[in-house]
Design an enzyme around this catalytic site. Structure first.
Site, PDB file in Angstrom:
ATOM      1  CG  ASN A  10      -0.276  -0.023   2.509  1.00  0.00           C
ATOM      2  OD1 ASN A  10       0.920  -0.293   2.590  1.00  0.00           O
ATOM      3  ND2 ASN A  10      -1.005   0.232   3.575  1.00  0.00           N
ATOM      4  CB  CYS A  11       4.460   1.842   0.221  1.00  0.00           C
ATOM      5  SG  CYS A  11       5.747   3.080  -0.004  1.00  0.00           S
TER       6      CYS A  11
END
Length: 114
Positions: A10-11
Site C-alpha cells: 500500500n506504499c
C-alpha cells in the site's frame, strides 16, 4: 540482472517504483517487508552500503510511536531497531546485484536506468 524491491503493497512510492520498472521492461521481484522479508538478516547487509539515517524512516508513524530509548537504538543498534520494527525501513529498498538503493528519488531512478 535480478532486481528485488522491498516495500509495502500500500506504499505509494513502492507502487510508483513497480510501475516504472514494468514500463521500462525491467523484471523486478516485489518482497513485502512486513510479511515476507527477513529484515534481521537483510538490515546488516543494507547498513554496510547505506547509512542508518538514510535507511530509517524517521517521518513514519512507527517512529513517532517509539519512546526515546527505542529511538536511541537508531544510533546504537540500527539493525536491531529495523528488525524489531520492519515498517521503519524507508521504502522502497531496491537491491540490484550487490547495489542497494533506498527511496524512489530521481537519483535512484537515474542510477537504475529508469
Amino acid at each position: 540482472m535480478l532486481v528485488s524491491l522491498y516495500g509495502l503493497k500500500n506504499c505509494d512510492s513502492c507502487k510508483k517504483a513497480m510501475k516504472a520498472f514494468d514500463a521500462s521492461g525491467q523484471a523486478v521481484t516485489f518482497i513485502d517487508i512486513r510479511a515476507e522479508a527477513d529484515v534481521a538478516s537483510l538490515a546488516p547487509k543494507w547498513l554496510q552500503q547505506v547509512e542508518a539515517a538514510k535507511l530509517i524512516n524517521t517521518r513514519s508513524t512507527t517512529w513517532r510511536q517509539l519512546d526515546e530509548s527505542e529511538r536511541a537504538k537508531a544510533e546504537s543498534d540500527p539493525a536491531g531497531l529495523l528488525a524489531a520494527n520492519p515498517t521503519l525501513v524507508k521504502r522502497p529498498v531496491i537491491e540490484r546485484g550487490d547495489d542497494v538503493f533506498v527511496g524512489w528519488t530521481k537519483d535512484v531512478q537515474a542510477a537504475l536506468g529508469i
